[in-house]
Design a protein around this motif. Structure first.
Motif, PDB file in Angstrom:
ATOM      1  N   PRO A 112       0.795  -1.240   0.000  1.00 66.05           N
ATOM      2  CA  PRO A 112       0.000   0.000   0.000  1.00 66.05           C
ATOM      3  C   PRO A 112       0.819   1.278   0.000  1.00 66.05           C
ATOM      4  O   PRO A 112       0.511   2.217  -0.742  1.00 66.05           O
ATOM      5  N   ARG A 113       1.879   1.327   0.818  1.00 65.76           N
ATOM      6  CA  ARG A 113       2.644   2.578   0.890  1.00 65.76           C
ATOM      7  C   ARG A 113       3.327   2.883  -0.436  1.00 65.76           C
ATOM      8  O   ARG A 113       3.445   4.042  -0.824  1.00 65.76           O
ATOM      9  N   TYR A 114       3.794   1.843  -1.121  1.00 66.57           N
ATOM     10  CA  TYR A 114       4.454   2.090  -2.405  1.00 66.57           C
ATOM     11  C   TYR A 114       3.466   2.647  -3.423  1.00 66.57           C
ATOM     12  O   TYR A 114       3.767   3.621  -4.122  1.00 66.57           O
ATOM     13  N   ILE A 115       2.309   2.043  -3.525  1.00 65.86           N
ATOM     14  CA  ILE A 115       1.317   2.490  -4.513  1.00 65.86           C
ATOM     15  C   ILE A 115       0.899   3.933  -4.229  1.00 65.86           C
ATOM     16  O   ILE A 115       0.811   4.763  -5.132  1.00 65.86           O
ATOM     17  N   ALA A 116       0.640   4.229  -2.956  1.00 65.19           N
ATOM     18  CA  ALA A 116       0.180   5.576  -2.598  1.00 65.19           C
ATOM     19  C   ALA A 116       1.262   6.624  -2.863  1.00 65.19           C
ATOM     20  O   ALA A 116       0.989   7.679  -3.465  1.00 65.19           O
ATOM     21  N   LEU A 117       2.489   6.365  -2.413  1.00 65.31           N
ATOM     22  CA  LEU A 117       3.553   7.351  -2.594  1.00 65.31           C
ATOM     23  C   LEU A 117       3.956   7.462  -4.068  1.00 65.31           C
ATOM     24  O   LEU A 117       4.306   8.546  -4.537  1.00 65.31           O
ATOM     25  N   HIS A 118       3.897   6.360  -4.786  1.00 68.74           N
ATOM     26  CA  HIS A 118       4.201   6.401  -6.214  1.00 68.74           C
ATOM     27  C   HIS A 118       3.175   7.257  -6.958  1.00 68.74           C
ATOM     28  O   HIS A 118       3.524   8.100  -7.805  1.00 68.74           O
ATOM     29  N   THR A 119       1.911   7.064  -6.638  1.00 69.79           N
ATOM     30  CA  THR A 119       0.866   7.867  -7.279  1.00 69.79           C
ATOM     31  C   THR A 119       0.999   9.336  -6.901  1.00 69.79           C
ATOM     32  O   THR A 119       0.843  10.225  -7.746  1.00 69.79           O
ATOM     33  N   LEU A 120       1.294   9.605  -5.629  1.00 70.87           N
ATOM     34  CA  LEU A 120       1.481  10.991  -5.185  1.00 70.87           C
ATOM     35  C   LEU A 120       2.649  11.639  -5.920  1.00 70.87           C
ATOM     36  O   LEU A 120       2.578  12.829  -6.283  1.00 70.87           O
ATOM     37  N   ALA A 121       3.716  10.894  -6.174  1.00 71.84           N
ATOM     38  CA  ALA A 121       4.854  11.437  -6.909  1.00 71.84           C
ATOM     39  C   ALA A 121       4.437  11.854  -8.314  1.00 71.84           C
ATOM     40  O   ALA A 121       4.842  12.910  -8.814  1.00 71.84           O
ATOM     41  N   HIS A 122       3.599  11.042  -8.949  1.00 72.89           N
ATOM     42  CA  HIS A 122       3.117  11.394 -10.288  1.00 72.89           C
ATOM     43  C   HIS A 122       2.255  12.654 -10.255  1.00 72.89           C
ATOM     44  O   HIS A 122       2.379  13.525 -11.125  1.00 72.89           O
ATOM     45  N   LEU A 123       1.389  12.743  -9.265  1.00 71.55           N
ATOM     46  CA  LEU A 123       0.529  13.926  -9.159  1.00 71.55           C
ATOM     47  C   LEU A 123       1.365  15.180  -8.943  1.00 71.55           C
ATOM     48  O   LEU A 123       1.083  16.240  -9.503  1.00 71.55           O
ATOM     49  N   LEU A 124       2.411  15.055  -8.129  1.00 66.57           N
ATOM     50  CA  LEU A 124       3.268  16.205  -7.859  1.00 66.57           C
ATOM     51  C   LEU A 124       4.093  16.578  -9.086  1.00 66.57           C
ATOM     52  O   LEU A 124       4.315  17.774  -9.353  1.00 66.57           O
ATOM     53  N   ILE A 125       4.557  15.599  -9.846  1.00 65.88           N
ATOM     54  CA  ILE A 125       5.305  15.887 -11.076  1.00 65.88           C
ATOM     55  C   ILE A 125       4.435  16.684 -12.050  1.00 65.88           C
ATOM     56  O   ILE A 125       4.892  17.665 -12.664  1.00 65.88           O
ATOM     57  N   ARG A 126       3.186  16.276 -12.183  1.00 65.74           N
ATOM     58  CA  ARG A 126       2.278  16.986 -13.095  1.00 65.74           C
ATOM     59  C   ARG A 126       2.072  18.429 -12.639  1.00 65.74           C
ATOM     60  O   ARG A 126       1.998  19.347 -13.458  1.00 65.74           O
ATOM     61  N   ARG A 127       1.973  18.649 -11.342  1.00 60.15           N
ATOM     62  CA  ARG A 127       1.783  20.004 -10.826  1.00 60.15           C
ATOM     63  C   ARG A 127       3.081  20.813 -10.931  1.00 60.15           C
ATOM     64  O   ARG A 127       3.057  22.000 -11.294  1.00 60.15           O
TER      65      ARG A 127
END
Length: 600
Positions: A451-466
Motif C-alpha cells: 500500500p505505501r508504495y502504490i500511494a507514494l508512487h501515485t502521489l509522486a506522479h501527481l506532484l510531477i504533473r503540478r
C-alpha cells in the motif's frame, strides 16, 4: 569500413540507441555493437562505486563526446550496418551489395538509386539474437519450390527484386520479393505467420549481427520470428541508475554493531535462547534504547539480512537522506547537497502536515546511469550483456553517463503510514496489484506493490504533473525515485523528485526553490485537487484494471500518468483511490481536501 558522421545526444548512447539498438542515420540502418568494440582511450571512465558494486564489478565508461563540428579525427562510436539486405528505390534490385562511388563505398545502387534497408528482420524468440533474413533463400522456398525444379536450383543472385503490386491494394499481400531468373515470387504476408521462418528452414544463428560466425559455441534452439525493423520490442534496454551519495549505514545495522560491542552480549549468545539470555537481552535493550527482541535477533544471526540489504542502492540513499534531513543547512559543497527543512510554523492543512516528517531541498545531486544489457522480443528472453568481449575477464565495460541536478525529497511519518496500511480494505486493494504483478512478465522489474508504495508512487506522479506548471521544467524532464518498503528493519516511506542534465554545472534551480515548505505544501494540495476529478471519471475512479497487464487501478492519462521516462516502473502500479480514498477504501491523504474546503 565507411565513415558516416552523425551526432547523437550523450544520453541516447545509453537509451534508446545503446548497445544492440538500431538507429537510422542518413538513410542508413545501423546497429551499435557491444563495448568490446569501443576505443577505450577515448571513452573516459566514470566513478561510482555504489553502482559498480551493484553490477558485480566492471568499469563504467562514457561514450566519446565532442563540442562543435565533428572532424576526421573526432573520437566516435562504431556502428554496424543492419540489416545488410537493401533494395534500390529506383530499380527495385534487392541484395546485400554496396555500391561504389569514386572508389569509396556508397549507399547507392549501380543505377544511381538510393538503397533502402528492408523493413523486416529476424529476431530470436528467447535468445535475444537478431539477424538478417536471407531474402534469396526465402524467395526460393515455399510451395513453388517443392513443385518446380528450376526454382529449387536457381542461383541467379542478381535477379532478385522487391516491389509493390498496385493491383493487390495495400498491405503485405501487395509487397512481393520476386526472382526474375526463375520467376518465383512470394508475398510478405507469408513471412509473418507463426512458424513461417521455421517452416522455410531458416534457423537462428545464435549471435548478434556484429559478432563473427566463429563466435558461436553452440546452436541456438529457439525459433526465429520476422518483425518490423523499427518495432519497439526489438530492443528492451536493461538500465540501472544510482545517485552518487556518501554511502550511509541504515540505523538497524548501526544498532546491531552497538549490541555486539556490549559487554553482556557474549552471555546472551552463550545461553542460546535460555532464560539468562532473555534477562541479559533486556538489560542490553534498556541501556541502548532498543527492544529485547532486537538483541535476541542479533544473537541468533538475523542481522545477516540487514547487511545484505546494504547492496540495494536505495537503502544507502535513504540513510543518506535521513542524515541530511537531521543536519539542517548543508554547507559541504559536495556533489550531494541537501538542506533539511522543518515544517514547524508552516501554514497548511493539519491532516497533510502531520503525515510529512521532513522535507529536503536537494540543491545538488549527481546521478550515474549505466546500460547493463538488453533483451529482444520479450522480457522473458535472455539478457545480452553490454560487453561481449571474449577477453574481458572480470572487467566488463558498461556504457554510462553522469548527470547533475536538483530535486525535492519528502519523508512521510512512519507511524501514521503504517497505521493506514494496516487497514484490511487498504491491504485488500493493494493485493489486487500484488497478485497481477506476480503473474506478469514485468514482475522482476517492478517493486512489490504494497500500500505505501502504490500511494507514494501515485502521489509522486501527481506532484510531477503540478510541478511541470510551476518549476519551469517540462514533465518529461522530471524524474522520480520512490522509497517505500515495510519489509525490512529500516522501513522507508518517502519520495524524491529531481531533474538532471549532462552539464557538470547542473540545472538552474527552478525545482529546488519550490522545495521550500511554504511553497511545497500549497503545491501538494493543488496536486491532490487536480487528481480529485479526472476527465475520465467515473470510469477511471471506479476502475481496477487499467494499463498493460492491468497493473494500474484508478489511474489514467487524464489524472496520474506522466512521461514513461520519468517513472521508475513505466507508468505501472498506480491508484488514486489509495491516495484520495474511494467508496470502499480509505486513502492515505483522503482527509486533506475536505479540511481545505471546510476552512476555505
Amino acid at each position: 569500413m565507411e565513415k558516416i558522421r552523425h551526432d547523437l545526444r550523450l544520453s541516447e548512447a545509453i537509451s534508446p540507441f545503446g548497445v544492440g539498438a538500431i538507429v537510422d542515420v542518413r538513410g542508413e540502418s545501423l546497429m551499435a555493437p557491444d563495448t568490446s568494440w569501443w576505443d577505450k582511450k577515448h571513452a573516459h571512465e566514470i566513478s561510482c562505486e555504489r553502482l559498480v558494486a551493484r553490477l558485480g564489478g566492471g568499469v563504467l565508461r562514457q561514450p566519446p563526446a565532442h563540442a562543435g563540428r565533428a572532424g576526421k579525427e573526432t573520437p566516435a562510436l562504431p556502428y554496424w550496418r543492419f540489416p545488410a539486405w537493401r533494395f534500390c528505390e529506383r530499380c527495385d534490385r534487392l541484395s546485400k551489395l554496396t555500391g561504389r562511388k569514386r572508389g569509396k563505398w556508397s549507399n547507392t545502387c549501380e543505377c544511381g538509386g538510393a538503397l533502402v534497408p528492408m523493413r523486416y528482420i529476424a529476431v530470436c524468440e528467447k535468445g535475444s539474437h537478431a539477424q538478417d533474413i536471407n531474402w534469396f533463400q526465402w524467395a526460393h522456398r515455399g510451395r513453388a519450390a517443392t513443385r518446380n525444379e528450376a526454382v529449387r536450383h536457381c542461383r541467379d543472385y542478381k535477379s532478385l527484386r522487391f516491389h509493390k503490386l498496385a493491383t493487390r491494394g495495400e498491405g503485405l499481400a501487395a509487397l512481393v520479393v520476386k526472382c526474375h531468373g526463375c520467376g518465383n515470387e512470394r508475398k510478405l504476408s507469408e513471412l509473418v505467420t507463426k512458424g513461417a521462418l521455421q517452416q522455410d528452414g531458416i534457423r537462428c544463428a545464435g549471435r548478434q549481427p556484429w559478432q563473427p560466425e566463429d563466435s558461436v559455441k553452440e546452436a541456438c534452439p529457439y525459433e526465429l520470428v520476422a518483425v518490423q525493423r523499427g518495432a519497439t520490442g526489438n530492443y528492451i534496454a536493461d538500465r540501472i541508475s544510482a545517485l552518487d551519495i556518501p554511502e550511509e549505514r541504515p540505523q538497524s545495522v548501526e544498532a546491531a554493531d552497538k549490541i555486539r560491542e556490549h559487554d553482556l552480549f557474549s552471555r546472551v549468545v552463550a545461553d542460546n535462547g535460555g532464560p539468562q539470555s532473555e534477562m541479559f537481552a533486556q538489560v542490553i535493550a534498556n541501556e541502548l534504547g532498543v527492544t529485547a527482541e532486537t538483541v535476541l535477533g542479533v544473537a541468533a544471526g538475523e542481522e545477516t539480512s540487514a547487511s545484505e540489504m546494504l547492496l540495494d542502492l536505495k537503502d544507502g540513499e535513504w540513510a543518506a537522506f535521513l542524515k541530511k534531513l537531521h543536519a539542517g543547512r548543508d554547507r559541504t559543497g559536495s556533489d550531494f547537497v541537501v538542506d533539511g527543512r522543518s515544517l514547524e510554523g508552516v501554514a497548511g492543512p493539519r491532516s497533510l502536515l502531520d503525515k510529512i516528517s521532513g522535507v529536503g531541498q536537494v540543491h545538488r545531486v549527481r546521478e550515474v546511469r549505466a546500460l547493463r544489457g538488453f533483451r529482444r522480443h520479450s522480457l522473458e528472453a535472455a539478457l545480452i550483456d553490454a560487453d561481449l568481449g571474449a577477453n574481458r575477464r572480470y572487467q566488463p565495460t558498461y556504457p554510462a553517463i553522469e548527470l547533475f541536478g536538483e530535486g525535492i525529497f519528502l519523508r512521510f511519518d512512519e507511524e501514521r503510514i503504517a497505521a493506514w496500511e494496516a487497514r484490511p480494505e487498504v491491504r485488500a486493494r493493494a493485493d489486487i496489484l500484488r497478485t497481477r504483478r506476480a503473474g506478469s512478465p514485468w514482475a522482476g522489474r517492478l517493486d512489490v506493490p504494497e500500500p505505501r508504495y502504490i500511494a507514494l508512487h501515485t502521489l509522486a506522479h501527481l506532484l510531477i504533473r503540478r510541478l511541470a506548471f510551476a518549476s519551469g521544467y517540462a514533465s518529461a524532464a522530471l524524474q522520480e525515485r520512490i522509497y517505500a518498503n515495510s519489509d525490512r528493519a529500516d522501513r522507508t516511506a518517502g519520495i524524491l523528485i529531481y531533474t538532471a542534465a549532462g552539464d557538470a554545472q547542473g540545472t538552474l534551480g527552478g525545482l529546488v526553490r519550490l522545495g521550500e515548505p511554504r511553497k511545497l505544501i500549497p503545491l501538494l494540495v493543488a496536486a491532490l485537487d487536480d487528481a480529485d476529478f479526472c476527465s475520465n471519471d467515473p470510469v477511471c475512479i471506479e476502475s481496477d484494471h487499467q494499463r498493460v497487464s492491468q497493473l494500474n487501478l484508478s489511474a489514467c492519462h487524464g489524472c496520474a500518468l506522466v512521461s514513461e521516462t520519468s517513472c521508475e516502473t513505466g507508468n505501472r502500479l498506480l491508484d488514486r483511490q489509495l491516495v484520495l480514498g474511494g467508496s470502499d477504501v480509505r486513502g492515505l491523504l483522503d482527509d486533506v481536501l475536505p479540511e481545505v474546503r471546510r476552512s476555505g
